[in-house]
Design a protein around this motif. Sequence first.
Motif, short mmCIF file in Angstrom:
data_model
loop_
_atom_site.label_atom_id
_atom_site.label_comp_id
_atom_site.label_asym_id
_atom_site.label_seq_id
_atom_site.Cartn_x
_atom_site.Cartn_y
_atom_site.Cartn_z
N TYR A 143 49.79 -75.60 -24.85
CA TYR A 143 49.59 -76.32 -23.44
C TYR A 143 48.73 -77.35 -23.14
O TYR A 143 49.20 -78.36 -22.31
CB TYR A 143 49.56 -75.24 -22.77
CG TYR A 143 48.87 -75.19 -21.13
CD1 TYR A 143 50.68 -75.06 -20.90
CD2 TYR A 143 48.32 -75.24 -20.78
CE1 TYR A 143 50.56 -75.29 -19.39
CE2 TYR A 143 48.72 -75.58 -19.78
CZ TYR A 143 49.20 -75.40 -18.24
OH TYR A 143 49.30 -75.83 -17.16
N PRO A 188 49.74 -81.14 -24.00
CA PRO A 188 51.44 -82.24 -23.65
C PRO A 188 50.91 -82.19 -22.34
O PRO A 188 51.32 -82.45 -20.52
CB PRO A 188 52.35 -80.95 -23.96
CG PRO A 188 51.92 -80.04 -25.11
CD PRO A 188 50.11 -80.11 -25.04
N LEU A 189 50.10 -81.06 -21.66
CA LEU A 189 49.44 -81.34 -19.83
C LEU A 189 49.18 -82.53 -19.33
O LEU A 189 49.42 -83.33 -18.97
CB LEU A 189 48.27 -79.83 -20.51
CG LEU A 189 48.11 -80.34 -18.66
CD1 LEU A 189 49.48 -79.31 -17.36
CD2 LEU A 189 46.68 -79.65 -17.75
N ILE A 190 48.34 -82.98 -20.74
CA ILE A 190 47.27 -83.80 -20.40
C ILE A 190 47.88 -85.47 -20.83
O ILE A 190 47.34 -86.39 -20.16
CB ILE A 190 45.60 -84.21 -20.44
CG1 ILE A 190 45.47 -84.04 -21.68
CG2 ILE A 190 45.37 -82.91 -19.44
CD1 ILE A 190 44.15 -83.93 -22.36
N ALA A 225 51.74 -85.31 -21.25
CA ALA A 225 52.83 -86.05 -21.11
C ALA A 225 52.77 -85.40 -19.63
O ALA A 225 52.56 -84.62 -18.75
CB ALA A 225 53.46 -84.65 -21.74
#
Lengths: 435, 278
Positions: free
Chosen positions: B211, B214-216, B218
């Motif tokens: 998590y 990809p959170l920061i 994408a």
Amino acid sequence: MKRAFAALLIALVLGSCAKSDRKTHLYLQRFFGECGAEYGGSVDVSKAEGECGIITAMVNRFNAENPDIQIDVNVVAWPGYPQLTAQVAARDPPDLVTMHEGVISDYASKGLVEPVDNYLRAAEISPADFTEAARQGVTMYGHVYALPWDTHGGLFHVNTALFAKAGLMRGGKPVLPNSADELLQQARQFEKRTGKPYLIQSNVGDPAFAARNLYTYMMAQGAVLFPDAKHLKLNTPIGNAVANYFRRINFEKLGTQNMDTPAAIAAFVNGEGGIYPTGTWMIGSFEQEAQTPGRPLYKSYAVFPYPRLWGQRVEYVSGHSWVVPARKRTPQQRAAIARFFKFVAEHNYDWTRTGHIPAFKAVLADPRFNALPHRADIAPLASMGRPLPAYVLRQNAIEGIVGEEAAAAFTGQKSVPQALAVAEQRVDQLLATVE
Amino acid sequence: MAADLRRGRLGPLGWTGLVVGALIMLAPLVWTLLLSLKNNADLVGHSEAALHGPYTLRNYGTILGNSLTLRWLLNSAIVALGQTAGVLILASLAGYGFSRLDFPFRRPLFVFILIGLAIPSQAVILVQHQLFAWLHLHNSYPGLILPGLVGPFGVFFMTTYMRGIPRELDEAAMLDGASRWTIFWKIILPLTLPAQSTLAVFTFLGAWNDYWWPLISATHANMYTLTVGLAAAQMNYAQTSGLGYLMAQAVFASIPILIVYIIFQKQIVRAMAGTAVR
């Protein structure tokens, strides 16, 4: 297999190619969720419901009314600040971002968001148009740093059927206390006559609940919570008095115990207590319950700002706002941002259907707003609301710490002076590391 | 009971224990599934409403109605498969090198890689983010896949496994004139298939469920992975009043993992057992 892989690659490449157009593109980043399935094609803002529905329909409408501008929306997981910070670090921030007013100072202090004075001027919006709570929330360092969008804070959501049973209704309105002693008196009466707790509390895993109560009633007594940008003052006679008061409510079982937010919401909806002090954002859900025959809240719901228990009628609030992260932009993009500001300001009434308090005085006075259920009752929040001072950075993190320690004090896990002292110490340590 | 298990037999007590254990494990999954099939409004007051009808697929409709959900699913698949393939290739090559080849600083290098196991990803996240920003790799598949390829665990795992393969096999092949590459490709690699499948399963699961990165990395919605996309789609504060939708998201996100589990359950069980024995 090879063919399928090649086809997939081609599809990806083609799918990644954006169609060029002559529009001015703005990249808008927001939370409030994704509801494209329901509102993806909707431009009728008046028919949209809920935060997600209204904001989605509004942006669609803006795009439809401004064919020379295209707003591309990026929905982020609430509250979206890790992503925004990452984008700023990668020098690729969006053009417009939803931001809680308590967070603006973190970005403004480092020049990561632009003052919006020029955009407001271009949009013919004056800061004098803002409500007092909204104006305070977005003004710092001598500039306005955001277009305020609403004010939100705690409200006393009341089960009027139980209040009637407790003999606490006058002229069809619930009788709310006007002093700390009166609240205890009414709570005991309520508990005696209904057999249920007066307050529904979410003291577990909901630091905002305890922090809101502590901040509000300390502010009401004129306490200066942050004498400067680096220190918190909670362990004072006023702080101890407020914390001991909520501790007493717990010890006398005048409030529900061991509930987190969903449990507290369920308890209120099921009529298991008289008052649930929670935010403006729950009005829509509770009103829906109040309009559904057979539900415990059916025709039995009222809502008001926190009552005055000590000192002044003041309440700790925050608000949603629109900020403009600092980056290079074309004059066309700057003009488009101003046009968007004008558009959302003109639609501030639509946003208040979410339950939030308007950010503009004109909407407060709008008959449409006052005709919405309960809005006339909660409107005073716009004038009595007080954000934390703008010079305090890391307000979100601080709320987490204060709420955690305050809940420990309220529920008896720690002594009141110990919990408040630890909160001070932890917050001071945090602020000492902030440049 | 352990002895019974070894003999492949279970007494009534063993069966009872297994059934109770299975029920305890299944209960939250069934509960999640039932909640996902209820209207949010029904669950606001009583989550027990999940135990009786009416049930609805509306929450799943809302997920699939989002035009980006399938894109997020595809992104997750590309990232997870890309990382898995990359880790298998790199770890196998590195494992072969460390277990079979003599080269300067081999031991210090291996220790250096092992130290990587002790460094949490959080400790390097700022530098990593800056590096990828400098390389303009955020919001791209390479940006999502590359950090996952740096897997000290994979190198350690494959090195250890390959060390257990007798060197006599290499020597016999060398006598037959096989090159290093032929020995690696045709002799050693096929023998490591059980380890490869174990490593593949762990890597795929880790990549699918990731998590934070990809959170920061994408930050554009069309590059979200499923975990980030579904979190972004949640509608209200902490999803306090949309329990059914939240649970539908959880079920939806876990379906591919369930499929992977069904296909590779033998390898997963073997991997778990192997880990326990070691």
